[in-house]
Design a protein around this motif. Structure first.
Motif: not given
Length: 419
Positions: A134-139
Motif C-alpha cells: 500500500y506504500m505505492y499508493l502515495a506515488k
C-alpha cells in the motif's frame, strides 16, 4: 564478521522481502550510529565497525527473532467474513431478483452471472490490495479526476475522495501551512464539482467533508503534518471548515429539490418513506417470503437490498448482516488508528471511515430514515462500480492489517517517493 556479511546473514532469516528491506535499513543505521560513537571515543575505523557489528548479537538468532515480529499476519477472520458476505450477497440478490415481476430489465440467469462476475472482480481486487504494497499508493496520489458526468460515477468518486485526500496529506506532510492551503483548495474544487454536478451526492459530500477534517486533525494531533507551528495548523484547519459548513447549509437550502425532500422527510410525508414504513409492518423475525411492491426493480437489488433481505429472509437475517458489516468496518478502523506507519494510519482511517459512513447511510436509507435515496455497501449492493470501489476500500483496510509489522516508511520501496 564485517557489516555486509552480518546484514546478509541476518537478512536471510527474514522471509518477507518488504520486511527484510526495512529491517536491514534499520539495523544498518544502528550499526553505523554505534560505530560513529566508538570512533568518537578513540577507536579506529575498522575496530569501531567490528565492535558495532559484534554488539548487534548473533545474526541468525537476531534475524529469526525479527522474522517472528516482522512478518505478514493475514486477517483470516475479517477476510473470511468478507468471503461469507460475498457469497450471501450473491445468493440473497439472486433469490430476491428471481421473485420480481416479469418486466425486469434482465433475465434472472443473466443477473446471477453478472453478480458473480462483479463480485469475483471485486474479490480479486481485494486480494490484490491485501497482498500488495500500500506504500505505492502515495506515488499515485496526484492522479485523480473527479469530473465524471454520470451521477453514479460522481457518487463513487465522492466516496473515494477522502482516501485520495489522505494520500496527498501524507505526500505533503512536511509542508505545513502550504499543505493545508493546497488541500483546502482541492477540496473546494471537489465540492463545487460534486454539489453542482448532481443532487444525489449531497450527503456523500457532507461525509467527505467530515472525513477530510478528521484526517487533517489526526495528522496534526499525531505530529504527521509538520513545517509550521501546531497553533497555526489548527487555525488554518478549523476556520475554513467552519466557513465551508455555513456555505454548505446555504447552498443546501437554496436547492429547492433537496429542501422540499428534507421538508417531506421531516414531516414523514415522503412517498418512499411512507411505503417503506408500510412494508416494515409486514416483516417477520424469520422471513415471510415477500417482495416489495413499491420500490423500483433496480433499487431492490442495490440501494434497498437490505430492505429486501428484511422482507424476504426476515428481521434476524437482516440484523445479522448489519452486525457482520459493522464488525468488519469497526475492526478495520480500530487497527487503522493504531498504526505506527503514518501512511497506513491515514489511508486505513480514510478507507474504513468511508465504509463506516456507507454502512450508516445504507442502514438509515433502508429504514426510511434518510432523505437521500442513494446508498451502497460492500458485498451486498449490485453493480460493477459498487464492487470495484468498495472492494478497493475493504482491500486497503485489510492490507493495512496484514502488513502492520511489515511495511515501513524506511523500506526500500519508498526510495524516490518524494521525488
Amino acid at each position: 564478521m564485517d557489516e555486509k556479511e552480518y546484514l546478509q546473514t541476518l537478512g536471510e532469516q527474514i522471509v518477507n522481502p518488504h520486511a527484510r528491506a526495512s529491517v536491514l535499513a534499520e539495523i544498518q543505521d544502528h550499526i553505523e550510529e554505534q560505530a560513529q560513537d566508538y570512533r568518537a571515543s578513540g577507536m579506529s575505523e575498522a575496530v569501531a565497525m567490528q565492535e558495532a557489528v559484534r554488539q548487534m548479537g548473533d545474526p541468525v538468532s537476531t534475524g529469526e527473532a525479527l522474522n517472528q515480529v516482522h512478518r505478514p499476519k493475514f486477517p483470516i477472520a475479517l477476510f473470511g467474513l468478507a468471503v461469507v458476505l460475498t457469497v450471501l450477497g450473491i445468493a440473497m440478490q439472486y433469490l430476491v431478483y428471481t421473485h420480481l415481476t416479469p418486466d425486469t430489465a434482465i433475465l434472472s440467469d443473466t443477473y446471477l452471472q453478472r453478480t458473480i462476475l462483479y463480485n469475483a472482480i471485486g474479490l480479486g481486487l481485494l486480494l490484490l490490495c491485501i497482498f500488495g504494497n500500500y506504500m505505492y499508493l502515495a506515488k499515485g496520489a496526484w492522479f485523480f479526476g473527479f469530473y465524471g458526468r454520470q451521477y453514479t460515477l460522481c457518487y463513487y468518486l465522492a466516496l473515494v475522495y477522502p482516501l485520495v485526500y489522505a494520500l496527498l496529506l501524507y505526500r505533503l506532510r512536511d509542508k505545513g501551512a502550504k499543505a493545508i492551503w493546497f488541500l483546502h483548495g482541492l477540496t473546494l474544487l471537489f465540492l463545487v464539482r460534486m454539489l453542482f454536478g448532481t443532487i444525489i451526492t449531497w450527503s456523500t459530500v457532507l461525509a467527505a467533508g467530515c472525513l477530510t477534517l478528521l484526517l487533517l486533525c489526526l495528522a496534526i494531533h499525531r505530529g504527521i503534518l509538520t513545517g509550521s507551528s501546531k497553533r497555526t495548523l489548527w487555525l488554518l484547519t478549523v476556520l475554513p471548515y467552519v466557513a465551508a459548513a455555513a456555505c454548505f447549509v446555504i447552498l443546501f437550502f437554496q436547492n429547492s429539490y433537496m429542501r422540499d425532500r428534507l421538508t417531506e422527510f421531516l414531516k414523514g410525508s415522503g412517498y418512499v418513506q411512507q411505503m417503506l414504513a408500510l412494508e416494515q409492518q409486514q416483516m417477520l423475525a424469520f422471513g415471510g417470503g415477500t417482495i416489495s411492491s413499491y420500490v423500483d426493480t433496480e433499487s431492490l437489488a442495490s440501494t434497498y437490498v437490505l430492505h429486501s433481505i428484511f422482507l424476504w429472509f426476515g428481521i434476524v437475517s437482516g440484523i445479522l448482516v448489519i452486525v457482520a458489516l459493522a464488525v468488519l468496518v469497526l475492526r478495520s478502523l480500530h487497527y487503522a488508528l493504531h498504526q505506527s506507519n503514518r501512511l497506513a494510519l491515514l489511508a486505513g482511517t480514510a478507507a474504513s471511515g468511508i465504509l463506516l459512513f456507507e454502512l450508516l447511510h445504507f442502514v438509515l436509507t433502508n429504514l426510511g430514515c434518510s432523505p437521500v435515496y442513494t446508498a451502497s455497501v460492500p458485498f451486498l449492493s449490485y453493480g460493477f462500480a459498487n464492487s470495484v470501489f468498495n472492494s478497493l476500500l475493504v482491500g486497503i483496510t485489510l492490507g493495512v492489517i496484514r502488513n502492520q509489522n511489515v511495511l515501513s516508511e524506511t523500506t526500500a520501496s519508498l526510495r524516490g517517493l518524494r521525488a
